[in-house]
Structures are given as structure tokens and as C-alpha cells.
Design an enzyme around this catalytic site. Structure first.
Site, PDB file in Angstrom:
ATOM      1  N   CYS A   7       0.829  -1.205   0.000  1.00 51.25           N
ATOM      2  CA  CYS A   7       0.000   0.000   0.000  1.00 51.25           C
ATOM      3  C   CYS A   7       0.868   1.262   0.000  1.00 51.25           C
ATOM      4  CB  CYS A   7      -0.924  -0.017   1.222  1.00 51.25           C
ATOM      5  SG  CYS A   7      -1.887   1.483   1.420  1.00 51.25           S
ATOM      6  N   CYS A  10       0.396   3.281   3.179  1.00 49.84           N
ATOM      7  CA  CYS A  10       1.089   2.675   4.318  1.00 49.84           C
ATOM      8  C   CYS A  10       2.587   2.959   4.242  1.00 49.84           C
ATOM      9  CB  CYS A  10       0.824   1.171   4.377  1.00 49.84           C
ATOM     10  SG  CYS A  10      -0.866   0.748   4.890  1.00 49.84           S
ATOM     11  N   ASP A  33      -1.631  16.259  -1.995  1.00 49.77           N
ATOM     12  CA  ASP A  33      -1.747  15.300  -3.092  1.00 49.77           C
ATOM     13  C   ASP A  33      -0.669  15.613  -4.131  1.00 49.77           C
ATOM     14  OD1 ASP A  33      -2.744  14.061  -5.643  1.00 49.77           O
ATOM     15  OD2 ASP A  33      -4.432  13.520  -4.349  1.00 49.77           O
ATOM     16  N   HIS A  49      -4.231   0.711   8.482  1.00 42.63           N
ATOM     17  CA  HIS A  49      -4.679   0.359   7.137  1.00 42.63           C
ATOM     18  C   HIS A  49      -6.145  -0.073   7.168  1.00 42.63           C
ATOM     19  CE1 HIS A  49      -4.367  -0.862   2.962  1.00 42.63           C
ATOM     20  NE2 HIS A  49      -5.123  -1.888   3.295  1.00 42.63           N
ATOM     21  N   ASN A  89     -13.940   8.463  -1.929  1.00 46.21           N
ATOM     22  CA  ASN A  89     -14.305   7.478  -2.940  1.00 46.21           C
ATOM     23  C   ASN A  89     -14.205   6.090  -2.311  1.00 46.21           C
ATOM     24  OD1 ASN A  89     -14.471   9.507  -4.972  1.00 46.21           O
ATOM     25  ND2 ASN A  89     -12.253   9.460  -5.155  1.00 46.21           N
ATOM     26  N   HIS A 100      -6.715   2.339   0.280  1.00 37.57           N
ATOM     27  CA  HIS A 100      -6.493   2.747   1.673  1.00 37.57           C
ATOM     28  C   HIS A 100      -7.432   3.929   1.868  1.00 37.57           C
ATOM     29  CE1 HIS A 100      -3.507   3.270   5.162  1.00 37.57           C
ATOM     30  NE2 HIS A 100      -4.364   4.280   5.306  1.00 37.57           N
ATOM     31  N   HIS A 102      -9.151   7.225   2.394  1.00 37.78           N
ATOM     32  CA  HIS A 102      -8.615   8.585   2.409  1.00 37.78           C
ATOM     33  C   HIS A 102      -9.717   9.595   2.107  1.00 37.78           C
ATOM     34  CE1 HIS A 102      -8.005   6.957  -1.653  1.00 37.78           C
ATOM     35  NE2 HIS A 102      -8.045   8.180  -2.132  1.00 37.78           N
ATOM     36  N   HIS A 104     -10.323  13.343   0.586  1.00 34.09           N
ATOM     37  CA  HIS A 104      -9.769  14.439  -0.207  1.00 34.09           C
ATOM     38  C   HIS A 104     -10.381  15.739   0.307  1.00 34.09           C
ATOM     39  CE1 HIS A 104      -8.265  11.992  -3.700  1.00 34.09           C
ATOM     40  NE2 HIS A 104      -9.210  11.164  -3.274  1.00 34.09           N
TER      41      HIS A 104
END
Length: 118
Positions: A7, A10, A33, A49, A89, A100, A102, A104
Site C-alpha cells: 500500500c 502505508c 496530493d 490500514h 471514494n 487505503h 482517504h 480528499h
């Protein structure tokens, strides 16, 4: 080898891949990003994770709440004083690119347009 070994997020948490961090504590990491879609584009990830929002349960609620509560502070710190968008998403249909969890944070100086194409 497990999913955490491969990942990318990770690896960022472990310090194996550099990132421009904007926040870090024992549970959460936030960084810029590398392919921003707007002038402000921050990713907020759990250090633990979790593959997707689709795989959380009630035991993850404190961590999810902590992550979401950080969003306004991080957005303002990046200059999003007049609003921002929060996107999570999940899975293939949700077009999740990194497996993983996340968040945004996306913003800038102009309106972002509609959420989805109509």
C-alpha cells in the site's frame, strides 16, 4: 506479503515514501496530493490500514470522526477560507484509486463546479 506491505499510503505512513505532510499525530496523517485537481488538495488518511470506507464498522467511528473533525482546520490552514469540498471514494464504482481509506479536501479560489456530471 499483505496489502499493507504494498500500500502506497502505508509506505508514506512508515516513511518509506516522502510526502509533504501538513498534519500528523498517532492516528492520522494529512499530506498534499502529488497530482492535485485544484489549488488546494490535501489527503487525510488513517495510519491504520483500512482498505475502503465500504469496509468500516462502528468500531472505526472514533477514528472517522477524528479525521472528519480535522477537515475544516486543515482546509483553512491551506487557504480554503471560502469553502471546500470533501470527497471519499469507495471501491471500483466510486473510483477509489488507492486501496487505503482517504479523505480528499479540495478547494481554491474559484467554484469547483457540480459534484457529478449530470
Amino acid at each position: 506479503m499483505n496489502s499493507q506491505d504494498d500500500c502506497i499510503f502505508c509506505k508514506i505512513v512508515r516513511g518509506e515514501i516522502p510526502a509533504k505532510k501538513v498534519f500528523e499525530d498517532d492516528d492520522v496523517l494529512a499530506f498534499l496530493d502529488i497530482k492535485p485537481v485544484a489549488p488546494i488538495h490535501v489527503l487525510v488518511i488513517p495510519k491504520k490500514h483500512i482498505a475502503s470506507l465500504a469496509q468500516v464498522d462502528e468500531t472505526d467511528a472514533p477514528l472517522l470522526g477524528k479525521m472528519l473533525a480535522l477537515v475544516p482546520t486543515l482546509a483553512r490552514a491551506q487557504g480554503a477560507d471560502d469553502g471546500f469540498r470533501v470527497i471519499v471514494n469507495a471501491g471500483r464504482i466510486g473510483q477509489q484509486e488507492v486501496p487505503h481509506l482517504h479523505i480528499h479536501i479540495v478547494g481554491g479560489h474559484h467554484p469547483l463546479g457540480p459534484m457529478l456530471a449530470r
